[in-house]
Design a protein around this motif. Structure first.
Motif, short mmCIF file in Angstrom:
data_model
loop_
_atom_site.label_atom_id
_atom_site.label_comp_id
_atom_site.label_asym_id
_atom_site.label_seq_id
_atom_site.Cartn_x
_atom_site.Cartn_y
_atom_site.Cartn_z
N ASP A 1 -22.05 28.81 81.01
CA ASP A 1 -20.64 28.85 80.61
C ASP A 1 -19.79 28.27 81.74
N ARG B 1 -19.43 30.03 70.47
CA ARG B 1 -20.78 29.49 70.69
C ARG B 1 -21.28 28.71 69.48
N CYS C 1 -15.36 23.35 68.33
CA CYS C 1 -16.32 23.22 69.44
C CYS C 1 -16.69 21.76 69.65
N TYR D 1 -18.85 26.80 76.47
CA TYR D 1 -19.86 27.85 76.29
C TYR D 1 -21.24 27.22 76.10
N TRP D 2 -22.21 27.76 76.81
CA TRP D 2 -23.58 27.30 76.68
C TRP D 2 -24.18 27.96 75.44
N ALA D 3 -24.67 27.14 74.53
CA ALA D 3 -25.31 27.65 73.32
C ALA D 3 -26.81 27.42 73.46
#
Ligand code: PMP
Length: 306
Positions: free
Chosen positions: A95, A291, A301, A41-43
């Motif tokens: 993502d 995220r 993560c 997931y792109w945070a």
């Protein structure tokens, strides 16, 4: 179209066009492979790509290999490192979906698992929702879930996904979003590629791991989030088909599906016919967890960029 440039193939990262196999590959002919589906997931707040539950997926891949007589020459740690290295090379800022695959690579007319060579490959692609929409309509499939003594359900075996594809196709062609599949004993097992929970009188219920389900990682995450944040315990027990019709809430969960509330099953509204309070809260909690926004679960993560 996939937007990736590379794959890990034959022990190194190569341009994706070079990651090719022969039509004679045993796995292509007989489905003799096993795989994982992992999400990153792109945070945006921290300009970071976070891979969710990376270790747990690689541990399950090792388990699948044990069941299927496949030799995986990388440890769990090495597999995690390969994943991070590939994602860095790709430079994703979105993502992603990550696919490690172990497969019988010999060009052999041989229906067996022993005495054949294995290969490992891994690639990742930009990826959005796997099941569209914020809530879904499901049907009980006329296909039964493969029994653990037919194709091991807890191994994520490539060939087993014919069963998933049949039930999903039937659901889609009949105008539903997803299939709920019963096991050979007639009890609810899972969806085509996700586990299932129902809520009855404030209790979360999901079929036990002996109900021919994949031992889902998201399923464990749901149990943890429900316990820690909603004070709810999960009961693992068999679920009858007709219990689906009287459940207060129901939802699918899986890496691809994420947490997906079910608002209709076999043309009967689930509960009020709208997303229920427990499913709704779990959707929000899960979105925060993946995220990296919940400090308590930050260890789930794995950051890709230094
Ligand atoms: N069951 C099946 C058949 C699946 O393919 C998946 C997706 N991997 C799941 C359940 C959910 O597993 P997980 O939460 O580990 O992704």
């Amino acid at each position: 179209m996939p937007n990736n440039k590379f794959a890990f193939f034959n022990g190194e990262i190569v341009p994706i066009a070079q990651a090719q196999v022969s039509v004679m590959t045993n796995a292509l002919n007989y489905g003799t492979g096993c795989f994982e589906g992992i999400r990153g997931y792109w945070a945006p707040e921290e300009e970071q790509l976070l891979v969710f539950q990376l270790r747990a997926h690689m541990e399950r891949l090792h388990g699948s290999c044990r069941i299927l007589f496949m030799r995986l020459p990388y440890s769990v740690d090495e597999l995690c490192d390969i994943t991070v290295e590939l994602l860095r090379r790709e430079g994703f800022r979105e993502d992603v979906y990550i696919r490690p695959l172990v497969y019988k690579s010999d060009p052999a007319i041989a229906v067996q698992l022993n005495g054949l060579n294995d290969a490992f490959t891994l690639f990742a692609v930009g990826f959005g929702q796997y099941i569209a929409g914020t809530a879904v309509r499901a049907c009980v499939s006329s296909w039964r879930r493969i029994d653990d003594n037919i194709i091991p359900s807890r191994a994520k075996a490539s060939g087993a996904y014919i069963n998933s594809a049949l039930s999903k196709t039937e659901a889609l062609l009949n105008g539903y979003d997803e299939a709920i599949v019963l096991g050979g004993d007639g009890h609810v097992s899972e969806a085509s590629a996700a586990n299932l929970f129902i809520v009855r009188n404030g209790v979360l219920v999901t079929p036990p791991v002996t109900s021919d389900v994949l031992e889902g990682i998201t399923r464990q995450v749901v149990a943890r989030l429900a316990h820690d944040h909603l004070g709810l315990a999960v009961v693992e027990r068999p679920i009858d088909r007709t219990e689906l019709y009287v459940a207060d809430e129901a939802f699918f969960c899986g890496t691809g599906a994420e947490i997906k509330p079910i608002i209709e099953i076999d043309r009967r509204p689930v509960g009020s016919g709208e997303v229920g309070p427990i499913a709704g809260q779990l959707v929000a909690l899960y979105a925060d967890a993946v995220r990296g926004r919940l400090p308590d679960y930050r260890q789930w993560c794995t950051p890709v960029y230094a």
